[in-house]
Design an enzyme around this catalytic site. Sequence first.
Site, PDB file in Angstrom:
ATOM      1  N   ARG A 170       0.832  -1.197   0.000  1.00  0.00           N
ATOM      2  CA  ARG A 170       0.000   0.000   0.000  1.00  0.00           C
ATOM      3  C   ARG A 170       0.873   1.256   0.000  1.00  0.00           C
ATOM      4  O   ARG A 170       2.015   1.220   0.428  1.00  0.00           O
ATOM      5  CB  ARG A 170      -0.894   0.034   1.251  1.00  0.00           C
ATOM      6  CG  ARG A 170      -2.053  -0.930   1.247  1.00  0.00           C
ATOM      7  CD  ARG A 170      -2.837  -0.824   2.537  1.00  0.00           C
ATOM      8  NE  ARG A 170      -2.005  -1.048   3.716  1.00  0.00           N
ATOM      9  CZ  ARG A 170      -1.480  -0.104   4.482  1.00  0.00           C
ATOM     10  NH1 ARG A 170      -1.693   1.167   4.208  1.00  0.00           N
ATOM     11  NH2 ARG A 170      -0.742  -0.418   5.515  1.00  0.00           N
ATOM     12  N   LYS A 193      -8.626  -2.779   0.922  1.00  0.00           N
ATOM     13  CA  LYS A 193      -8.505  -1.782   1.988  1.00  0.00           C
ATOM     14  C   LYS A 193      -9.354  -0.544   1.701  1.00  0.00           C
ATOM     15  O   LYS A 193      -9.751   0.163   2.634  1.00  0.00           O
ATOM     16  CB  LYS A 193      -7.037  -1.381   2.200  1.00  0.00           C
ATOM     17  CG  LYS A 193      -6.200  -2.483   2.849  1.00  0.00           C
ATOM     18  CD  LYS A 193      -6.765  -2.964   4.171  1.00  0.00           C
ATOM     19  CE  LYS A 193      -5.837  -3.955   4.862  1.00  0.00           C
ATOM     20  NZ  LYS A 193      -6.494  -4.691   5.954  1.00  0.00           N
ATOM     21  N   HIS A 209      -9.836  -4.200  12.706  1.00  0.00           N
ATOM     22  CA  HIS A 209      -8.745  -4.767  11.905  1.00  0.00           C
ATOM     23  C   HIS A 209      -8.224  -5.980  12.670  1.00  0.00           C
ATOM     24  O   HIS A 209      -7.304  -5.873  13.475  1.00  0.00           O
ATOM     25  CB  HIS A 209      -7.649  -3.717  11.710  1.00  0.00           C
ATOM     26  CG  HIS A 209      -6.590  -4.132  10.744  1.00  0.00           C
ATOM     27  ND1 HIS A 209      -5.277  -3.768  10.878  1.00  0.00           N
ATOM     28  CD2 HIS A 209      -6.658  -4.880   9.614  1.00  0.00           C
ATOM     29  CE1 HIS A 209      -4.572  -4.277   9.875  1.00  0.00           C
ATOM     30  NE2 HIS A 209      -5.392  -4.947   9.093  1.00  0.00           N
ATOM     31  N   SER A 220      -0.247  -5.544   9.878  1.00  0.00           N
ATOM     32  CA  SER A 220       0.345  -6.465   8.911  1.00  0.00           C
ATOM     33  C   SER A 220       1.649  -7.053   9.451  1.00  0.00           C
ATOM     34  O   SER A 220       2.484  -6.331   9.980  1.00  0.00           O
ATOM     35  CB  SER A 220       0.621  -5.686   7.626  1.00  0.00           C
ATOM     36  OG  SER A 220       1.119  -6.544   6.655  1.00  0.00           O
ATOM     37  N   LYS A 261      -1.874 -12.169  12.449  1.00  0.00           N
ATOM     38  CA  LYS A 261      -3.336 -12.332  12.473  1.00  0.00           C
ATOM     39  C   LYS A 261      -3.800 -13.540  11.670  1.00  0.00           C
ATOM     40  O   LYS A 261      -4.569 -14.359  12.142  1.00  0.00           O
ATOM     41  CB  LYS A 261      -4.034 -11.095  11.872  1.00  0.00           C
ATOM     42  CG  LYS A 261      -4.096  -9.880  12.727  1.00  0.00           C
ATOM     43  CD  LYS A 261      -5.080  -8.851  12.208  1.00  0.00           C
ATOM     44  CE  LYS A 261      -5.014  -8.569  10.727  1.00  0.00           C
ATOM     45  NZ  LYS A 261      -3.743  -8.012  10.255  1.00  0.00           N
ATOM     46  N   THR A 262      -3.333 -13.627  10.421  1.00  0.00           N
ATOM     47  CA  THR A 262      -3.775 -14.716   9.538  1.00  0.00           C
ATOM     48  C   THR A 262      -3.272 -16.056  10.051  1.00  0.00           C
ATOM     49  O   THR A 262      -4.021 -17.031  10.153  1.00  0.00           O
ATOM     50  CB  THR A 262      -3.269 -14.467   8.100  1.00  0.00           C
ATOM     51  OG1 THR A 262      -3.792 -13.214   7.649  1.00  0.00           O
ATOM     52  CG2 THR A 262      -3.734 -15.555   7.155  1.00  0.00           C
ATOM     53  N   ASP A 276      -8.970 -10.875   8.665  1.00  0.00           N
ATOM     54  CA  ASP A 276      -8.459  -9.496   8.613  1.00  0.00           C
ATOM     55  C   ASP A 276      -9.442  -8.399   9.004  1.00  0.00           C
ATOM     56  O   ASP A 276      -9.045  -7.414   9.597  1.00  0.00           O
ATOM     57  CB  ASP A 276      -7.936  -9.214   7.195  1.00  0.00           C
ATOM     58  CG  ASP A 276      -7.062  -7.964   7.123  1.00  0.00           C
ATOM     59  OD1 ASP A 276      -6.204  -7.788   8.005  1.00  0.00           O
ATOM     60  OD2 ASP A 276      -7.228  -7.177   6.187  1.00  0.00           O
ATOM     61  N   ARG A 286       2.594 -12.128  -1.185  1.00  0.00           N
ATOM     62  CA  ARG A 286       1.232 -12.373  -0.706  1.00  0.00           C
ATOM     63  C   ARG A 286       0.569 -13.511  -1.462  1.00  0.00           C
ATOM     64  O   ARG A 286       0.946 -13.826  -2.591  1.00  0.00           O
ATOM     65  CB  ARG A 286       0.373 -11.122  -0.908  1.00  0.00           C
ATOM     66  CG  ARG A 286       0.760  -9.939  -0.043  1.00  0.00           C
ATOM     67  CD  ARG A 286       0.043  -9.987   1.276  1.00  0.00           C
ATOM     68  NE  ARG A 286       0.434  -8.910   2.162  1.00  0.00           N
ATOM     69  CZ  ARG A 286      -0.165  -8.658   3.323  1.00  0.00           C
ATOM     70  NH1 ARG A 286      -1.183  -9.400   3.720  1.00  0.00           N
ATOM     71  NH2 ARG A 286       0.258  -7.689   4.102  1.00  0.00           N
TER      72      ARG A 286
END
Length: 533
Positions: free
Chosen positions: A58, A199, A219, A237, A241-242, A256, A321
């Site tokens: 991003r 996003k 988030h 990020s 989390k994932t 997410d 990714r």
Amino acid sequence: MIDVNTKSISLDGLGIENATVRYQLSSSDLHKITLEKGQGKESSLGAIAVNTGEFTGRSPMDRFIVKDDVTKDEVWWGNINIPFDPEKFDKLYDKVVSYLSGKEIFVRDSYACADPNYRLNIRVVNEYPWSNMFAYNMFLRPTDEELRGFTPEWTVINAPGFMADAEIDGTRQHNFAILNFEKKIALIGGTGYTGEIKKGIFSALNFILPVFKNTLPMHCSANVGKDGDTSIFFGLSGTGKTTLSADPERKLIGDDEHGWTNENTVFNFEGGCYAKAIDLTEEKEPEIYQAIKKGAILENIIMDENGVVDFTDTSITQNTRVSYPIYHIDNIQPGSIGRNPKNIFFLTADAFGVLPPISKLTPGQAAYHFISGYTAKVAGTEAGVTEPQPSFSACFGAPFMPLHPTRYAEMLSKKMQEAGVTVWLVNTGWTGGPYGVGHRMALKYTRAMITAAMDGSLEEANKDNYHIHSIFGVQQPRVCPNVPTEVLSPRKSWNNDEGYYETAHKLAASFKDNFKKFEEFANEEIMAGGPLV
């Protein structure tokens, strides 16, 4: 049933004229077209691999919100939510749709928010087939029946090949991602990074849900245990989390973006996952690895002439990714909704290596750490970041939060107290020293600590006997099932008390310094939740 692949759709209403519209193509069709156009290659795992071009992450400095009657008094304007002039938006919009006119365009109708009471219908218009495949993976997929009466509320227009002229168009440079809440449009150009698409809608929901629906957007990732208890994992990020929500013993709600409703339910915004692929192995992260098959999209990875991916190769970016539809994971929660949240985990990749690997927070500390949103900026997730640096991102998601952080914090505090949840701070970052000296916390230990927190054995083993951290004041467990005792104490892992305390004081000072801008909005309980020194 209608054949949605042949359903005609006109984009004249958007100002896109004489385009060849490919509407609602299947994932396999988009995979095939991407290969035919030479825009991707098939990996040995079956997933298509694409290169997103100049941008592999991003670009936060190029994200704008149109300042209009809807947003002017609600948005927290500044260097995160950068205002954009409505007239400039209209002119730039006209240029983008003119650029897309006459081209082959890929269009998908989908929606966000798994809970039907909060559903947001979205039309995504893409210049590239693989960007449209990403939209198929990441948003929720309507049935043919639902498509018959489908009316989009928001439109995403995504033109990676269009370059803005900053001097004329009012952007900072040639790429941009602009939200217009009055016209309900996300306009993205000059960047092929697909994360801008998801996003953009996440940022829109972070405004719509609290302002109009009294629902907290988060988030976070979330999963559900066998007894129906929901766990929520906040984190920026690269904090895990994932990875940590993909637990073979629990059903995944999502990885997410979620909403927490007045009815005490937690629902996924999305229909897929967008996982970091750096150093991915089947042994370490089997659920994610096994989701990489036909239908998944690998971004900016390196593979050999036989299509074998080298997940350790970061020569394009650290921010490699993979996106895949949530049904690529076997162990998912039907309907993507959970009830009865019991545990919240704040994940932080502490580059200083001084925070405990897990600690329990009081309500005041929970609010303080949520507003602070501390982590390290991990290499690759943003343009220009090549090595980790300490970073504070309010609500563990400041780049996507249009309102003042305390608005979200107040909603979270209220929900935590009403639901009686326990909040834990988890350091998935460095141990044994800071970045460059120590090493990343072993995933197996982090998993064991989180499991013990969720099943109650961590509390059972430490109640009334937590060590109160002398600098951060958090409750540090002395023992944890399946974790060596020396791992639980960051100070002991350093073997250098002087260096540890010096670094811990430095981080505590950073917390205090960062929090100054929130002090006028924080009550005594929250202020008492900060570092003790």
